[in-house]
Design a protein around this motif. Sequence first.
Motif, PDB file in Angstrom:
ATOM      1  N   PRO A  29       0.800  -1.232   0.000  1.00 16.92           N
ATOM      2  CA  PRO A  29       0.000   0.000   0.000  1.00 16.92           C
ATOM      3  C   PRO A  29       0.834   1.285   0.000  1.00 16.92           C
ATOM      4  O   PRO A  29       0.354   2.322  -0.438  1.00 16.92           O
ATOM      5  N   SER A  30       2.066   1.218   0.469  1.00 18.23           N
ATOM      6  CA  SER A  30       2.906   2.416   0.423  1.00 18.23           C
ATOM      7  C   SER A  30       3.644   2.532  -0.909  1.00 18.23           C
ATOM      8  O   SER A  30       3.911   3.630  -1.376  1.00 18.23           O
ATOM      9  N   ASP A  31       3.941   1.408  -1.535  1.00 17.16           N
ATOM     10  CA  ASP A  31       4.660   1.419  -2.812  1.00 17.16           C
ATOM     11  C   ASP A  31       3.737   1.585  -4.018  1.00 17.16           C
ATOM     12  O   ASP A  31       4.159   2.094  -5.054  1.00 17.16           O
ATOM     13  N   TYR A  32       2.506   1.119  -3.906  1.00 20.61           N
ATOM     14  CA  TYR A  32       1.574   1.118  -5.036  1.00 20.61           C
ATOM     15  C   TYR A  32       0.269   1.805  -4.648  1.00 20.61           C
ATOM     16  O   TYR A  32      -0.599   1.194  -4.016  1.00 20.61           O
ATOM     17  N   PRO A  33       0.110   3.076  -5.016  1.00 22.88           N
ATOM     18  CA  PRO A  33      -1.116   3.809  -4.655  1.00 22.88           C
ATOM     19  C   PRO A  33      -2.391   3.106  -5.119  1.00 22.88           C
ATOM     20  O   PRO A  33      -3.407   3.157  -4.429  1.00 22.88           O
ATOM     21  N   GLU A  34      -2.334   2.415  -6.241  1.00 20.57           N
ATOM     22  CA  GLU A  34      -3.530   1.718  -6.728  1.00 20.57           C
ATOM     23  C   GLU A  34      -3.928   0.560  -5.805  1.00 20.57           C
ATOM     24  O   GLU A  34      -5.108   0.236  -5.679  1.00 20.57           O
ATOM     25  N   PHE A  35      -2.961  -0.030  -5.126  1.00 15.31           N
ATOM     26  CA  PHE A  35      -3.283  -1.093  -4.180  1.00 15.31           C
ATOM     27  C   PHE A  35      -3.907  -0.498  -2.913  1.00 15.31           C
ATOM     28  O   PHE A  35      -4.853  -1.054  -2.363  1.00 15.31           O
ATOM     29  N   ALA A  36      -3.392   0.644  -2.495  1.00 18.78           N
ATOM     30  CA  ALA A  36      -4.001   1.346  -1.353  1.00 18.78           C
ATOM     31  C   ALA A  36      -5.445   1.710  -1.692  1.00 18.78           C
ATOM     32  O   ALA A  36      -6.349   1.534  -0.871  1.00 18.78           O
ATOM     33  N   GLN A  37      -5.671   2.188  -2.907  1.00 15.17           N
ATOM     34  CA  GLN A  37      -7.026   2.534  -3.371  1.00 15.17           C
ATOM     35  C   GLN A  37      -7.931   1.305  -3.317  1.00 15.17           C
ATOM     36  O   GLN A  37      -9.059   1.363  -2.824  1.00 15.17           O
ATOM     37  N   PHE A  38      -7.434   0.186  -3.799  1.00 13.99           N
ATOM     38  CA  PHE A  38      -8.190  -1.072  -3.780  1.00 13.99           C
ATOM     39  C   PHE A  38      -8.593  -1.438  -2.355  1.00 13.99           C
ATOM     40  O   PHE A  38      -9.757  -1.781  -2.097  1.00 13.99           O
ATOM     41  N   LEU A  39      -7.668  -1.367  -1.417  1.00 22.84           N
ATOM     42  CA  LEU A  39      -7.961  -1.736  -0.028  1.00 22.84           C
ATOM     43  C   LEU A  39      -9.017  -0.815   0.578  1.00 22.84           C
ATOM     44  O   LEU A  39      -9.933  -1.279   1.266  1.00 22.84           O
ATOM     45  N   VAL A  40      -8.901   0.478   0.309  1.00 16.56           N
ATOM     46  CA  VAL A  40      -9.894   1.428   0.814  1.00 16.56           C
ATOM     47  C   VAL A  40     -11.261   1.119   0.205  1.00 16.56           C
ATOM     48  O   VAL A  40     -12.271   1.102   0.908  1.00 16.56           O
ATOM     49  N   GLU A  41     -11.299   0.861  -1.092  1.00 17.36           N
ATOM     50  CA  GLU A  41     -12.570   0.535  -1.757  1.00 17.36           C
ATOM     51  C   GLU A  41     -13.210  -0.714  -1.166  1.00 17.36           C
ATOM     52  O   GLU A  41     -14.434  -0.813  -1.076  1.00 17.36           O
ATOM     53  N   GLN A  42     -12.391  -1.671  -0.757  1.00 18.02           N
ATOM     54  CA  GLN A  42     -12.909  -2.917  -0.198  1.00 18.02           C
ATOM     55  C   GLN A  42     -13.387  -2.746   1.243  1.00 18.02           C
ATOM     56  O   GLN A  42     -14.104  -3.579   1.758  1.00 18.02           O
ATOM     57  N   GLY A  43     -12.965  -1.666   1.895  1.00 15.35           N
ATOM     58  CA  GLY A  43     -13.417  -1.396   3.255  1.00 15.35           C
ATOM     59  C   GLY A  43     -12.525  -1.954   4.338  1.00 15.35           C
ATOM     60  O   GLY A  43     -12.995  -2.261   5.444  1.00 15.35           O
ATOM     61  N   ILE A  44     -11.242  -2.065   4.070  1.00 17.10           N
ATOM     62  CA  ILE A  44     -10.320  -2.570   5.095  1.00 17.10           C
ATOM     63  C   ILE A  44     -10.317  -1.621   6.296  1.00 17.10           C
ATOM     64  O   ILE A  44     -10.507  -0.420   6.143  1.00 17.10           O
ATOM     65  N   ASN A  45     -10.124  -2.172   7.483  1.00 19.95           N
ATOM     66  CA  ASN A  45     -10.154  -1.365   8.709  1.00 19.95           C
ATOM     67  C   ASN A  45      -8.813  -0.738   9.062  1.00 19.95           C
ATOM     68  O   ASN A  45      -8.773   0.356   9.631  1.00 19.95           O
ATOM     69  N   SER A  46      -7.722  -1.443   8.782  1.00 19.53           N
ATOM     70  CA  SER A  46      -6.411  -0.894   9.143  1.00 19.53           C
ATOM     71  C   SER A  46      -5.330  -1.447   8.230  1.00 19.53           C
ATOM     72  O   SER A  46      -5.464  -2.527   7.660  1.00 19.53           O
ATOM     73  N   ILE A  47      -4.273  -0.656   8.118  1.00 22.71           N
ATOM     74  CA  ILE A  47      -3.107  -1.045   7.322  1.00 22.71           C
ATOM     75  C   ILE A  47      -1.878  -0.680   8.148  1.00 22.71           C
ATOM     76  O   ILE A  47      -1.780   0.440   8.649  1.00 22.71           O
ATOM     77  N   SER A  48      -0.964  -1.622   8.289  1.00 18.22           N
ATOM     78  CA  SER A  48       0.281  -1.380   9.027  1.00 18.22           C
ATOM     79  C   SER A  48       1.406  -1.130   8.032  1.00 18.22           C
ATOM     80  O   SER A  48       1.452  -1.745   6.972  1.00 18.22           O
ATOM     81  N   PHE A  49       2.302  -0.230   8.399  1.00 17.95           N
ATOM     82  CA  PHE A  49       3.437   0.105   7.544  1.00 17.95           C
ATOM     83  C   PHE A  49       4.737  -0.020   8.308  1.00 17.95           C
ATOM     84  O   PHE A  49       4.778   0.198   9.515  1.00 17.95           O
ATOM     85  N   ASN A  50       5.801  -0.314   7.580  1.00 24.93           N
ATOM     86  CA  ASN A  50       7.141  -0.224   8.158  1.00 24.93           C
ATOM     87  C   ASN A  50       7.448   1.248   8.373  1.00 24.93           C
ATOM     88  O   ASN A  50       6.932   2.105   7.643  1.00 24.93           O
ATOM     89  N   PRO A  51       8.294   1.580   9.348  1.00 24.88           N
ATOM     90  CA  PRO A  51       8.596   2.988   9.615  1.00 24.88           C
ATOM     91  C   PRO A  51       9.080   3.757   8.383  1.00 24.88           C
ATOM     92  O   PRO A  51       8.708   4.899   8.178  1.00 24.88           O
ATOM     93  N   ASP A  52       9.899   3.117   7.537  1.00 19.92           N
ATOM     94  CA  ASP A  52      10.433   3.822   6.367  1.00 19.92           C
ATOM     95  C   ASP A  52       9.377   4.047   5.277  1.00 19.92           C
ATOM     96  O   ASP A  52       9.586   4.827   4.360  1.00 19.92           O
ATOM     97  N   ALA A  53       8.224   3.397   5.383  1.00 20.61           N
ATOM     98  CA  ALA A  53       7.171   3.527   4.379  1.00 20.61           C
ATOM     99  C   ALA A  53       5.956   4.284   4.910  1.00 20.61           C
ATOM    100  O   ALA A  53       4.984   4.479   4.182  1.00 20.61           O
ATOM    101  N   LEU A  54       6.010   4.707   6.147  1.00 20.89           N
ATOM    102  CA  LEU A  54       4.847   5.303   6.804  1.00 20.89           C
ATOM    103  C   LEU A  54       4.318   6.542   6.069  1.00 20.89           C
ATOM    104  O   LEU A  54       3.125   6.637   5.784  1.00 20.89           O
ATOM    105  N   ILE A  55       5.177   7.469   5.736  1.00 22.24           N
ATOM    106  CA  ILE A  55       4.733   8.724   5.115  1.00 22.24           C
ATOM    107  C   ILE A  55       4.088   8.454   3.757  1.00 22.24           C
ATOM    108  O   ILE A  55       2.988   8.948   3.473  1.00 22.24           O
ATOM    109  N   ASP A  56       4.747   7.655   2.915  1.00 20.73           N
ATOM    110  CA  ASP A  56       4.161   7.325   1.605  1.00 20.73           C
ATOM    111  C   ASP A  56       2.848   6.573   1.783  1.00 20.73           C
ATOM    112  O   ASP A  56       1.888   6.807   1.046  1.00 20.73           O
ATOM    113  N   GLY A  57       2.798   5.685   2.731  1.00 22.30           N
ATOM    114  CA  GLY A  57       1.572   4.923   2.987  1.00 22.30           C
ATOM    115  C   GLY A  57       0.424   5.830   3.396  1.00 22.30           C
ATOM    116  O   GLY A  57      -0.695   5.699   2.896  1.00 22.30           O
TER     117      GLY A  57
END
Length: 78
Positions: A29-57
Amino acid sequence: MTRSKKMIAMVIASARKTNTKIGLCGQAPSDYPEFAQFLVEQGINSISFNPDALIDGIKNINMAEESQVSFGMAESSN
């Protein structure tokens, strides 16, 4: 939709039917905005990120949520 996305969508849908919280942990979800979009569209409740990917995520999730709001507003005005 790829097989893995179909499987993820099925798991999220199953969790939502039973009011079970569901989250995902990973880099996609931090590397691929379209995957983040997919997860939001599906209604996911939470997404965890590694510290180095947090801002992009966070940026990707915010963009996905904003597009959902914009899309919903456009639909309601029709």
